[in-house]
Design a protein around this motif. Sequence first.
Motif, PDB file in Angstrom:
ATOM      1  N   LYS A   1      -7.379  78.315  67.096  1.00 25.39           N
ATOM      2  CA  LYS A   1      -6.340  78.101  68.102  1.00 25.39           C
ATOM      3  C   LYS A   1      -5.152  79.053  67.983  1.00 25.39           C
ATOM      4  CE  LYS A   1      -7.056  73.127  68.857  1.00 25.39           C
ATOM      5  NZ  LYS A   1      -6.997  73.137  70.320  1.00 25.39           N
ATOM      6  N   ARG A   2      -4.879  79.533  66.784  1.00 24.88           N
ATOM      7  CA  ARG A   2      -3.610  80.212  66.544  1.00 24.88           C
ATOM      8  C   ARG A   2      -3.551  81.602  67.176  1.00 24.88           C
ATOM      9  NH1 ARG A   2      -3.876  81.968  60.120  1.00 24.88           N
ATOM     10  NH2 ARG A   2      -5.251  83.768  60.403  1.00 24.88           N
ATOM     11  N   SER A   3      -2.311  82.090  67.303  1.00 24.04           N
ATOM     12  CA  SER A   3      -2.056  83.446  67.779  1.00 24.04           C
ATOM     13  C   SER A   3      -0.867  83.998  66.992  1.00 24.04           C
ATOM     14  CB  SER A   3      -1.752  83.441  69.285  1.00 24.04           C
ATOM     15  OG  SER A   3      -0.650  82.592  69.557  1.00 24.04           O
ATOM     16  N   ILE A   4      -0.573  85.266  67.175  1.00 28.17           N
ATOM     17  CA  ILE A   4       0.538  85.875  66.459  1.00 28.17           C
ATOM     18  C   ILE A   4       1.844  85.200  66.873  1.00 28.17           C
ATOM     19  CG2 ILE A   4       1.865  87.997  66.116  1.00 28.17           C
ATOM     20  CD1 ILE A   4      -0.771  88.124  64.746  1.00 28.17           C
ATOM     21  N   GLU A   5       2.646  84.850  65.903  1.00 26.62           N
ATOM     22  CA  GLU A   5       3.935  84.206  66.166  1.00 26.62           C
ATOM     23  C   GLU A   5       4.954  85.281  66.542  1.00 26.62           C
ATOM     24  OE1 GLU A   5       6.038  81.768  67.235  1.00 26.62           O
ATOM     25  OE2 GLU A   5       5.099  80.496  65.691  1.00 26.62           O
ATOM     26  N   THR A   6       5.428  85.242  67.786  1.00 30.57           N
ATOM     27  CA  THR A   6       6.371  86.267  68.253  1.00 30.57           C
ATOM     28  C   THR A   6       7.769  86.068  67.666  1.00 30.57           C
ATOM     29  OG1 THR A   6       6.790  84.915  70.228  1.00 30.57           O
ATOM     30  CG2 THR A   6       5.132  86.661  70.405  1.00 30.57           C
ATOM     31  N   GLU A   7       8.149  84.820  67.505  1.00 34.21           N
ATOM     32  CA  GLU A   7       9.470  84.519  66.937  1.00 34.21           C
ATOM     33  C   GLU A   7       9.261  83.754  65.627  1.00 34.21           C
ATOM     34  OE1 GLU A   7      13.621  82.206  68.103  1.00 34.21           O
ATOM     35  OE2 GLU A   7      12.046  82.476  69.582  1.00 34.21           O
ATOM     36  N   ARG A   8       9.230  84.501  64.529  1.00 32.44           N
ATOM     37  CA  ARG A   8       8.892  83.895  63.249  1.00 32.44           C
ATOM     38  C   ARG A   8      10.065  83.085  62.711  1.00 32.44           C
ATOM     39  NH1 ARG A   8       5.671  87.830  59.196  1.00 32.44           N
ATOM     40  NH2 ARG A   8       5.650  85.837  58.089  1.00 32.44           N
ATOM     41  N   GLN A   9       9.860  81.798  62.582  1.00 28.75           N
ATOM     42  CA  GLN A   9      10.836  80.937  61.939  1.00 28.75           C
ATOM     43  C   GLN A   9      10.097  79.792  61.262  1.00 28.75           C
ATOM     44  OE1 GLN A   9      13.441  79.688  65.116  1.00 28.75           O
ATOM     45  NE2 GLN A   9      12.103  78.037  65.755  1.00 28.75           N
ATOM     46  N   SER A  10      10.647  79.317  60.155  1.00 23.48           N
ATOM     47  CA  SER A  10       9.986  78.298  59.354  1.00 23.48           C
ATOM     48  C   SER A  10       9.924  76.975  60.100  1.00 23.48           C
ATOM     49  CB  SER A  10      10.733  78.109  58.030  1.00 23.48           C
ATOM     50  OG  SER A  10      12.012  77.555  58.259  1.00 23.48           O
ATOM     51  N   LEU A  11       9.010  76.131  59.681  1.00 25.20           N
ATOM     52  CA  LEU A  11       8.930  74.795  60.271  1.00 25.20           C
ATOM     53  C   LEU A  11      10.216  74.026  60.049  1.00 25.20           C
ATOM     54  CD1 LEU A  11       5.316  73.566  59.376  1.00 25.20           C
ATOM     55  CD2 LEU A  11       6.229  74.024  61.652  1.00 25.20           C
ATOM     56  N   LEU A  12      10.833  74.235  58.890  1.00 24.94           N
ATOM     57  CA  LEU A  12      12.089  73.535  58.604  1.00 24.94           C
ATOM     58  C   LEU A  12      13.155  73.915  59.618  1.00 24.94           C
ATOM     59  CD1 LEU A  12      13.683  71.678  56.715  1.00 24.94           C
ATOM     60  CD2 LEU A  12      14.273  73.693  55.350  1.00 24.94           C
ATOM     61  N   LYS A  13      13.252  75.202  59.926  1.00 30.10           N
ATOM     62  CA  LYS A  13      14.237  75.647  60.911  1.00 30.10           C
ATOM     63  C   LYS A  13      13.895  75.111  62.297  1.00 30.10           C
ATOM     64  CE  LYS A  13      16.573  79.783  62.637  1.00 30.10           C
ATOM     65  NZ  LYS A  13      16.654  81.272  62.554  1.00 30.10           N
ATOM     66  N   THR A  14      12.607  75.107  62.628  1.00 24.92           N
ATOM     67  CA  THR A  14      12.168  74.564  63.932  1.00 24.92           C
ATOM     68  C   THR A  14      12.540  73.096  64.048  1.00 24.92           C
ATOM     69  OG1 THR A  14      10.318  76.113  63.988  1.00 24.92           O
ATOM     70  CG2 THR A  14      10.191  74.198  65.442  1.00 24.92           C
ATOM     71  N   TRP A  15      12.301  72.343  62.980  1.00 29.03           N
ATOM     72  CA  TRP A  15      12.648  70.920  62.985  1.00 29.03           C
ATOM     73  C   TRP A  15      14.152  70.718  63.108  1.00 29.03           C
ATOM     74  CZ3 TRP A  15       9.075  69.700  58.224  1.00 29.03           C
ATOM     75  CH2 TRP A  15       7.736  69.710  58.658  1.00 29.03           C
TER      76      TRP A  15
END
Length: 286
Positions: A244-258
């Motif tokens: 399912k995955r693809s290249i992450e265009t905006e790399r940020q950690s899950l912690l930051k996303t949360w």
Amino acid sequence: MRRRTIYVWGLAILCFVVLMIVTPAIPQSEAYHDFADQREFFGIPNTLNVISNFPFLIVGLIGLVLCYHGNYFKLSLQGELWGWTFFFIGVAAVGIGSSYYHLKPNDARLVWDRLPMTIAFTSIIAIFIIERIDERKGTLSIVPLLLVGVISILYWRFFDDLRPYALVQFLPCIAIPLMAILLPPMYTHSTFWLWAAGFYLLAKVEEAEDKPIYKWTHHIVSGHTLKHLCAAMVPVFLTLMLAKRSIETERQSLLKTWKISWTKVKEDEVKVETCTYSTVPIEESP
């Protein structure tokens, strides 16, 4: 950067040596081989504990095929391809080795149960280093990490001491979820790592509660059989992630996303709480 890498490896080796000095040896208990469900069906000893390993073989073979069939997983780095190849080889070999062990559980056969698992564990660590820290360092770490896993098994067999193997098995259980949360990913669908870690944790609980679960289910299924099925969900989730995955265009950690998501939720709550209403008088018609 190279000097810092040397310092990190040096510190890790020093910590391991200190740990080996200050902690007592952990011998393999003979009671480990006394599983709750020892029923035989169709002439197969310990039937359910044997056949519950087949999902590992199936998922491992599927993963290997998809790694090389038209680059279905879109693995762009050579190190990634090697890492995932060793991972799926380890997973498929677990299906064979663990089945072989459960046909007649003993220390000699347990080697062929644990050796494939160390291949899978150490490959995952190398993959994480490639994806989240440094591609070159991760690729170079594949062979050394695999050797560490093999040595931990040999050390247990020759010295009857499980400490190195326990470190190889449980360190990824701690490091991988932390790295998945704290380090920015190269790809999307990073939460699949946490689902895989959760199922593995559940599998370890079921393994520890083998006999109580067998009793609670009225001798239908044991904790160890359920452990195999839950542990097999780890490569299932990782295979789905790769698909399912693809290249992450905006790399940020899950912690930051949360944190960002939580901040938005709090802001929305504040807006709702501060919203005021005004009343408009209604004039009566003459």
